[in-house]
Design a protein around this motif. Structure first.
Motif, mmCIF file in Angstrom:
data_model
loop_
_atom_site.group_PDB
_atom_site.id
_atom_site.type_symbol
_atom_site.label_atom_id
_atom_site.label_comp_id
_atom_site.label_asym_id
_atom_site.label_seq_id
_atom_site.Cartn_x
_atom_site.Cartn_y
_atom_site.Cartn_z
ATOM 1 N N LEU A 132 0.825 -1.205 0.000
ATOM 2 C CA LEU A 132 0.000 0.000 0.000
ATOM 3 C C LEU A 132 0.859 1.255 0.000
ATOM 4 C CD1 LEU A 132 -2.832 1.255 0.185
ATOM 5 C CD2 LEU A 132 -2.600 1.176 2.681
ATOM 6 N N SER A 157 -7.985 4.589 9.584
ATOM 7 C CA SER A 157 -8.175 3.191 9.978
ATOM 8 C C SER A 157 -8.571 3.074 11.443
ATOM 9 C CB SER A 157 -6.896 2.388 9.721
ATOM 10 O OG SER A 157 -6.560 2.397 8.349
ATOM 11 N N TYR A 170 -13.929 -4.229 4.047
ATOM 12 C CA TYR A 170 -13.574 -2.976 3.377
ATOM 13 C C TYR A 170 -12.587 -2.141 4.183
ATOM 14 C CZ TYR A 170 -17.701 -1.669 6.180
ATOM 15 O OH TYR A 170 -18.625 -1.516 7.189
ATOM 16 N N TYR A 172 -8.720 -2.161 4.631
ATOM 17 C CA TYR A 172 -7.560 -2.808 4.003
ATOM 18 C C TYR A 172 -6.677 -3.511 5.027
ATOM 19 C CZ TYR A 172 -3.225 -3.405 1.371
ATOM 20 O OH TYR A 172 -2.102 -3.943 0.781
ATOM 21 N N TRP A 200 -7.088 -10.021 1.070
ATOM 22 C CA TRP A 200 -6.365 -8.766 0.924
ATOM 23 C C TRP A 200 -5.086 -8.934 0.114
ATOM 24 C CZ3 TRP A 200 -8.989 -4.726 1.198
ATOM 25 C CH2 TRP A 200 -10.005 -4.556 2.138
#
Length: 373
Positions: A132, A157, A170, A172, A200
């Motif tokens: 990411l 997050s 949903y 990550y 993921w």
């Protein structure tokens, strides 16, 4: 700094509510892993930007870009380096944990637990974050904006569950978590944990492919040029890999959703709060209703740790110690218990069985008088 903070945090191990305990491996890992996690996130964020911008800041990017190598090898090399750093950092946690146990005079290190916990479970989370971070820096193509967006991602997050967005499908890299114990190891948590990681990981492959096709190579860095180059880099292997990854992502996601939301009840924290409020509104009128006391219990329990299940059979001896007759029994149960049989040994009628809120009431055919001492 991270190691120093780790040892300061680990020094708290040794007592629970005033009771002295051994620094067993899993408790050391839980505390050490949590204490060191912040520093790992900082390193991932910082070095992802350093790796992406290294050649351009040294002004040798045109020389590197002119080399006869595939673009994917440049991206894969930097991503692999960032991932290997996480292996080293988790190795540091392992060494520090062993040193701390030795200092405390505890020598049952359980190296297998260290390896499975750190390199079999936690490492996956950090590898996903590496992908990411690289994707963010490649796409935005600005070092400090990339740093800012990664920090923003960490903050979002943390606060997403408070906004009602709690589902792991949903968020990550998220998962249902796991618990290790000396009794049953990782127990039933391994399966769900790796299903989410597979989900993921498939999405991370799609992100990595996106980074590869948008990789800046050359002097043209505007979006028009980048999109034109991206179209040239979309080859059959890239398309095939993307299709396989997306199918795996969608397939595992569907499987997880079916098991989480269809086969089992799924409630958000807000829905749980609403259920609690509904419970109070519906059954507050029974508050203070005289009920018998439990004076004796006989229970047979079959425990199946690998299935996270227990079968319970037993009986309660109830005695009316209230001083007034009792004409009904009120029973409160958690909603995740499956009740096969539950009834008093006196004639009674079930007048309420609210399985969702876990409230049951049996009306006795004859009121039970108070017990005379």
């Amino acid at each position: 700094a991270g190691v120093l903070f780790l040892f300061i945090s680990a020094s708290q191990i040794g007592s629970i509510y005033g009771t002295t305990v051994y620094p067993v491996t899993y408790s050391v890992l839980e505390l050490a892993g949590g204490s060191f996690a912040l520093f790992i996130l900082i390193i991932i964020t910082f070095y992802a930007g350093e790796l992406i911008w290294r050649e351009r800041e040294l002004r040798i990017n045109q020389m590197v870009d002119a080399l006869p190598v595939q673009t994917w090898s440049l991206f894969a090399g930097k991503l692999s380096a960032l991932m290997l750093v996480q292996v080293v950092l988790l190795g540091v946690i392992m060494i520090c944990g062993i040193i701390f146990q030795m200092v405390k005079g505890y020598f049952h290190f359980e190296l297998g637990v260290y390896i499975r916990y750190l390199f079999g479970m936690q490492l996956i989370d950090y590898l996903l974050l590496c992908v990411l971070a690289m994707v963010v820096h490649v796409v935005v193509n600005h070092k400090y904006t990339g740093h800012f967006l990664m920090v923003l991602y960490y903050l979002v997050s943390i606060f997403l569950p408070q906004l009602g967005l709690e589902h792991n499908l949903y968020r990550y890299g998220s998962d249902p978590g796991f618990v290790y114990s000396d009794m049953n190891g990782f127990g039933p948590f391994v399966g769900p944990y790796f299903w989410f990681k597979l989900y993921w990981a498939a999405f991370a492959i799609v992100l990595a492919l996106l980074s590869n096709v948008l990789w800046v190579r050359g002097t043209e860095e505007n979006w028009t040029s980048r999109i034109r180059l991206a179209r040239q880099r979309i080859s059959k292997p890239v398309i095939l890999t993307a299709i396989v990854a997306f199918v795996l992502f969608a397939g595992t996601g569907s499987f997880i959703f079916y098991n989480t939301n269809i086969l089992n009840p799924y409630y958000t924290s807000k829905e749980r709060d609403e259920q609690t409020a509904l419970y109070e509104r519906k059954y507050r009128r029974f508050n203070g209703v005289p009920q018998p006391r439990i004076t004796d219990v006989k229970v047979d329990v079959d425990i199946y740790p690998g299935e996270r299940r227990a079968d319970v059979r037993g009986r309660y001896i109830l005695v009316n110690k209230t001083g007034v007759p009792i004409d009904s029994l009120h029973i409160n149960m958690v909603d995740w218990i499956k009740i096969n049989t539950m009834k008093p040994n006196r004639a009674s009628t079930v007048v309420l069985a609210d399985k969702k809120l876990g409230y049951y009431m049996d009306q006795l055919a004859q009121p039970r008088p108070p017990c005379v001492s």
